[in-house]
Design a protein around this motif. Structure first.
Motif, PDB file in Angstrom:
ATOM      1  N   TYR A 128       0.811  -1.222   0.000  1.00 30.56           N
ATOM      2  CA  TYR A 128       0.000   0.000   0.000  1.00 30.56           C
ATOM      3  C   TYR A 128       0.848   1.277   0.000  1.00 30.56           C
ATOM      4  O   TYR A 128       0.341   2.365   0.281  1.00 30.56           O
ATOM      5  N   GLN A 134       3.461   4.198  -1.824  1.00 31.23           N
ATOM      6  CA  GLN A 134       3.571   4.911  -3.097  1.00 31.23           C
ATOM      7  C   GLN A 134       5.021   5.349  -3.274  1.00 31.23           C
ATOM      8  O   GLN A 134       5.587   5.988  -2.381  1.00 31.23           O
ATOM      9  N   SER A 156      -0.709  -4.011  -3.432  1.00 35.40           N
ATOM     10  CA  SER A 156      -1.409  -2.746  -3.682  1.00 35.40           C
ATOM     11  C   SER A 156      -0.501  -1.522  -3.631  1.00 35.40           C
ATOM     12  O   SER A 156      -0.972  -0.404  -3.423  1.00 35.40           O
ATOM     13  N   LYS A 185       1.953   1.364  -5.350  1.00 37.09           N
ATOM     14  CA  LYS A 185       1.960   2.114  -6.597  1.00 37.09           C
ATOM     15  C   LYS A 185       3.373   2.636  -6.821  1.00 37.09           C
ATOM     16  O   LYS A 185       3.888   3.420  -6.013  1.00 37.09           O
ATOM     17  N   ASN A 199       6.348   3.917  -9.865  1.00 36.68           N
ATOM     18  CA  ASN A 199       6.546   4.357 -11.247  1.00 36.68           C
ATOM     19  C   ASN A 199       7.406   3.354 -12.020  1.00 36.68           C
ATOM     20  O   ASN A 199       6.970   2.804 -13.023  1.00 36.68           O
ATOM     21  N   LEU A 250       0.548  -1.813  -8.780  1.00 42.23           N
ATOM     22  CA  LEU A 250       0.460  -1.012  -9.991  1.00 42.23           C
ATOM     23  C   LEU A 250       1.813  -0.379 -10.269  1.00 42.23           C
ATOM     24  O   LEU A 250       2.415   0.226  -9.371  1.00 42.23           O
ATOM     25  N   TYR A 251       2.317  -0.526 -11.497  1.00 43.10           N
ATOM     26  CA  TYR A 251       3.568   0.104 -11.878  1.00 43.10           C
ATOM     27  C   TYR A 251       3.479   0.554 -13.334  1.00 43.10           C
ATOM     28  O   TYR A 251       2.727  -0.001 -14.130  1.00 43.10           O
ATOM     29  N   GLU A 252       4.322   1.533 -13.690  1.00 39.94           N
ATOM     30  CA  GLU A 252       4.338   2.057 -15.057  1.00 39.94           C
ATOM     31  C   GLU A 252       5.365   1.328 -15.928  1.00 39.94           C
ATOM     32  O   GLU A 252       5.109   1.047 -17.091  1.00 39.94           O
TER      33      GLU A 252
END
Length: 227
Positions: free
Chosen positions: A171, A173, A193, A195, A197, A220-222
């Motif tokens: 969780y 960032q 969960s 986040k 980049n 989530l990753y870019e």
């Protein structure tokens, strides 16, 4: 306790305490420098800065040693430098739970801990550098805990980084890069969960024999970079 100091505080080079050093809810309009100081209060709090506001940097480095918890819960400080510091407490060794660090965090190059490093829900505006740090706890307990933390720049777990215990970035960032390279992990790695980049992984990351498992549900990753 609840003191206002219009300047810096130096507890350095040969300073030694037995019992709690207390800066709870204090305001220090400068740096807190504990370089090469020793703080001893085993099984309790050795250095207590819970709720403090420190406008400058906090130095717990280069020979700094605590036997007992170092507590900066809910504090607001400048950068944090723990390079070469030793934090020894079987439960929580160092706590910045819900703290705000307005700069870089260094837990690197000779940093050692025995007990949980707690940055749950902390905010860090700069990089988090754990390169060549050694983090130890029981395999079933957390050695490095950044659950729900926000790190605006990059996180470095590299350059012979070692961890025995659970690493938790669930969780969290991370605004720039999470680098996982040249490391030795014994235990689980939680990214549930989170986040991020960019995730940067060296090509033998998955070959670690003592690596437990990695939890990626909801991550989530870019970008993913494997070298």
């Amino acid at each position: 306790m609840s003191t206002k100091i219009n300047g810096s505080v130096s507890l350095i080079n040969g300073f030694e305490s037995k019992g709690e050093v207390n800066f709870v809810l204090s305001q220090i309009n400068g740096a807190l420098d504990c370089t090469n100081g020793k703080f001893i209060n085993e099984d309790s709090i050795a250095l207590n800065c819970n709720g403090s506001t420190i406008s400058g940097a906090v130095f717990l480095k280069n020979g700094f040693e605590s036997k007992g918890e170092v507590d900066f819960t809910s504090s607001n400080i400048g950068s944090l430098e723990c390079t070469g510091g030793k934090f020894l407490n079987e439960k929580t060794a160092l706590s910045f739970n819900s703290a705000k660090i307005n700069g870089m965090v260094f837990l690197n190059d000779g940093f050692e801990s025995n007990g949980e490093i707690d940055f749950i829900s902390a905010e860090i505006t700069g990089n988090l550098d754990c390169g060549n740090g050694k983090f130890s706890a029981k395999l079933s307990e957390k050695s490095l805990n950044f659950e729900g933390a926000r790190i605006d720049k990059s996180v470095f777990l590299n350059n012979n980084f070692e961890s025995n215990g659970i690493i938790d970035f669930g969780y969290s960032q991370i605004g720039n890069t999470l680098e996982l390279s040249k490391l030795n992990i014994k235990g689980n790695f939680i990214l549930t969960s989170a986040k991020i980049n960019v995730i940067w992984i060296d090509d033998n990351f998955w070959e670690k024999k003592d690596f437990g498992n990695i939890q990626l549900d909801g991550l989530l990753y870019e970008h993913l970079d494997i070298k």
